[in-house]
Design a protein around this motif. Structure first.
Motif, mmCIF file in Angstrom:
data_model
loop_
_atom_site.group_PDB
_atom_site.id
_atom_site.type_symbol
_atom_site.label_atom_id
_atom_site.label_comp_id
_atom_site.label_asym_id
_atom_site.label_seq_id
_atom_site.Cartn_x
_atom_site.Cartn_y
_atom_site.Cartn_z
ATOM 1 N N GLN A 1 0.818 -1.206 0.000
ATOM 2 C CA GLN A 1 0.000 0.000 0.000
ATOM 3 C C GLN A 1 0.853 1.258 0.000
ATOM 4 O OE1 GLN A 1 -2.842 -0.219 3.139
ATOM 5 N NE2 GLN A 1 -2.851 1.981 3.388
ATOM 6 N N ILE A 2 1.833 1.308 0.905
ATOM 7 C CA ILE A 2 2.611 2.547 1.024
ATOM 8 C C ILE A 2 3.464 2.757 -0.207
ATOM 9 C CG2 ILE A 2 4.410 3.684 2.357
ATOM 10 C CD1 ILE A 2 3.199 2.616 4.837
ATOM 11 N N VAL A 3 4.043 1.654 -0.743
ATOM 12 C CA VAL A 3 4.862 1.788 -1.947
ATOM 13 C C VAL A 3 4.016 2.324 -3.089
ATOM 14 C CG1 VAL A 3 6.083 0.464 -3.686
ATOM 15 C CG2 VAL A 3 6.589 0.107 -1.293
ATOM 16 N N SER A 4 2.754 1.846 -3.212
ATOM 17 C CA SER A 4 1.931 2.334 -4.325
ATOM 18 C C SER A 4 1.496 3.776 -4.124
ATOM 19 C CB SER A 4 0.674 1.495 -4.511
ATOM 20 O OG SER A 4 0.825 0.224 -4.044
ATOM 21 N N TYR A 5 1.031 4.088 -2.916
ATOM 22 C CA TYR A 5 0.423 5.411 -2.748
ATOM 23 C C TYR A 5 1.443 6.518 -2.659
ATOM 24 C CZ TYR A 5 -4.295 3.839 -2.666
ATOM 25 O OH TYR A 5 -5.503 3.338 -3.060
ATOM 26 N N GLU A 6 2.713 6.164 -2.399
ATOM 27 C CA GLU A 6 3.726 7.202 -2.395
ATOM 28 C C GLU A 6 3.852 7.840 -3.778
ATOM 29 O OE1 GLU A 6 7.360 5.653 -0.897
ATOM 30 O OE2 GLU A 6 6.796 6.360 1.086
#
Lengths: 361, 173
Positions: free
Chosen positions: A170-175
């Motif tokens: 999630q964090i890798v994508s939304y960054e």
């Protein structure tokens, strides 16, 4: 301007007094200690205020009363909670990797502390005015995912690991989309320094000056910020109904409290960044040529403006949390890769064209 | 997309995809705003709050009309009830909560008439299913709105619903 006593003046007075009393090295050390104590104090206050705010907001949105027993209108509830967490046993499970297990909450809180450094809290009141503030924040905030992965892995628990892996995806994508919407403002300003970004909004906040493209960037930034802080509707890393508590299932007592605090401080930080980039940071609200109105707005201290905008965004994120149901992992990744990312890339193109052609005010 | 389509077909397909994509985005944003408007309404309108602060508001507490607390038998001011002792409630009860003890009264004409001696009600067995009230042909029993039933001894939960010395109302058969 007839400002009364302001935060920047207080800091200047302390600085001058220290310089007159000690040699430069000691002055620097003492100032660092003061800044550290202030950050820790701010953390404690933020933890207390945001927890009670969240509980009250959630209660009112869900047609409930919320905490109303401890103190007037339940305002001391979060203090009671803190005392409870302080006296609880901080258990380390037998099968856990003890070193990583105990390190993870510390990394979470240290990252949150590092993120405080370049934020401009008031006029000329900033811990560290670096010329790459925006880059620094987006780089350091991605270290957050390491603490979550570390906690999930070291717990030796399937729920923790699942939560951590989801959080990583999630964090890798939304960054990406958070970064692209930040870049929209960087393009318009031509600077990565928070101080200069705030000063570029002296004649109007970017959300007003930048027309619809900046509005779209703002919406995308808020969505991505909600996802990056692992809050509902993107709280798959915790997902109480599926994973008990996700990555912090095995944590208790103060170790859990550090994760909890880090979550709220991160919410504050992303909202502070959102307020700085899109809503003018500590800049007061001005309307074109209304001199009287503008002077009244100038009279409100800049720190109040900053905090007001930040807490408005925090309220917005809380409003999201208590309105929308949690997304499934595939829906979450669909939203990012099929919607937010293409839209923000196209939007970035528009913003660039706008900046080159000078279509903003 | 299949290979046989002419160029305009492919273009049209791509175009329709784009239209649908934008439609999806707009309908999603719209539905989210509808949801946020509803929760925002609740956030600002505290009169909608449905929480009852129970021990504090014991005097002013408002229970819904259909709340089922326990079975009672209403008596009028002449200490008369409407129960004929037909045992319909006892037969309707799924778990033996009600036990009707009957006796025979002598009417002024000298006839024997069935009446209740006691209507024994075991609150500890009752599930508040309302079947006895539905079964009663003469509306003799109803559900009360009391709910603070905790006692220290189980025998206190076995109640006799008809008052001592009560008799059946005139005209109830």
């Amino acid at each position: 301007m007839g400002q009364m006593i302001s935060l920047s003046e207080i800091s200047k007075i302390i600085d001058n007094w220290l310089r007159a009393t000690f040699n430069p090295t000691w002055t620097l050390i003492i100032e660092m200690v003061i800044a550290g104590v202030c950050v820790i104090g701010l953390f404690a206050v933020l933890g207390l205020v945001l927890v009670i705010m969240e509980r009250k907001v959630s209660a009112w949105i869900q047609i409930r009363l919320g905490p109303n027993r401890v103190g007037p209108k339940g305002m001391f509830q979060s203090m009671a909670d803190t005392v409870k967490l302080l006296v609880k046993e901080g258990l380390t499970p037998d099968g856990a990797d003890k070193f990583l297990f105990n390190l993870a909450p510390l990394i979470a809180i240290v990252v949150a502390m590092l993120l405080m450094a370049p934020i401009a809290f008031a006029r000329d009141f900033q811990m560290w005015d670096i010329n790459i503030g925006v880059l620094y924040v987006s780089a350091v905030s991605s270290v957050m995912v390491i603490s979550i992965l570390m906690a999930g892995w070291a717990s030796n628990n399937k729920y923790s690991l699942l939560g951590a892996m989801r959080s990583g995806a999630q964090i890798v994508s939304y960054e990406l989309s958070a970064g692209l919407s930040i870049i929209a403002i960087v393009i318009l300003t031509g600077s990565l320094s928070f101080n200069e970004i705030v000063h570029s909004q002296v004649d109007g906040w970017w959300i007003f000056k930048g027309h619809i493209p900046v509005l779209i960037a703002f919406v995308i930034f808020i969505i991505a910020a909600t996802a990056e802080t692992n809050r509902a509707p993107f709280d798959l890393a915790e997902a109480e109904s599926e994973l008990t508590a996700g990555f912090h299932t095995e944590y208790s007592g103060m170790k859990f409290a550090l994760f909890f605090l880090a979550e709220y401080v991160n919410v504050f930080i992303v909202c502070a960044i959102g307020a700085t980039l899109f809503l003018g940071g500590w800049m007061p609200f001005h309307i074109g040529s209304w001199q009287g109105f503008n002077q009244v707005m100038d009279y409100i201290p800049s720190s109040i403006w900053f905090m007001g905008k930040t807490f408005f965004l925090i309220f917005l994120i809380m409003w999201f949390r208590w309105t929308f149901p949690r997304l499934r992992i595939d829906q979450l990744l669909n939203l990012e890769w099929k919607y937010l990312l293409p839209i923000s890339m196209f939007n970035l193109l528009l913003v660039t064209a706008m900046a080159i052609l000078g279509w903003h005010f | 997309m299949s290979k046989g389509l002419p160029l305009w077909g492919r273009f049209g397909g791509g175009f329709m995809f784009l239209i649908n994509y934008i439609k999806t985005v707009f309908s999603t944003v719209k539905s989210m705003l509808v949801g946020m408007r509803r929760t925002g309404y609740y956030f600002t309108h505290h009169k909608e709050i449905i929480t009852e602060e129970y021990p504090d508001n014991r005097e002013t507490m408002h229970l819904p009309e259909r709340f089922k607390g326990e079975v009672v038998m209403p008596h009028d001011e002449k200490n008369e009830h409407r129960c004929t002792g037909c045992t319909a409630c006892e037969l309707a009860c799924p778990n033996g909560t009600i036990k009707v003890v009957t006796k025979f009264d002598i009417t002024p004409e000298g006839k024997k008439k069935k009446a209740i001696d006691k209507l024994v009600y075991h609150l500890e067995l009752c599930t508040m299913c309302n079947l006895c009230i539905v079964a009663c042909p003469s509306d003799a029993i109803k559900m009360a709105q009391t709910f603070e039933h905790s006692v220290f001894d189980r025998s206190q939960l076995t109640k006799v619903l008809n008052n001592p010395g009560s008799k059946i109302m005139d005209g109830v058969e």
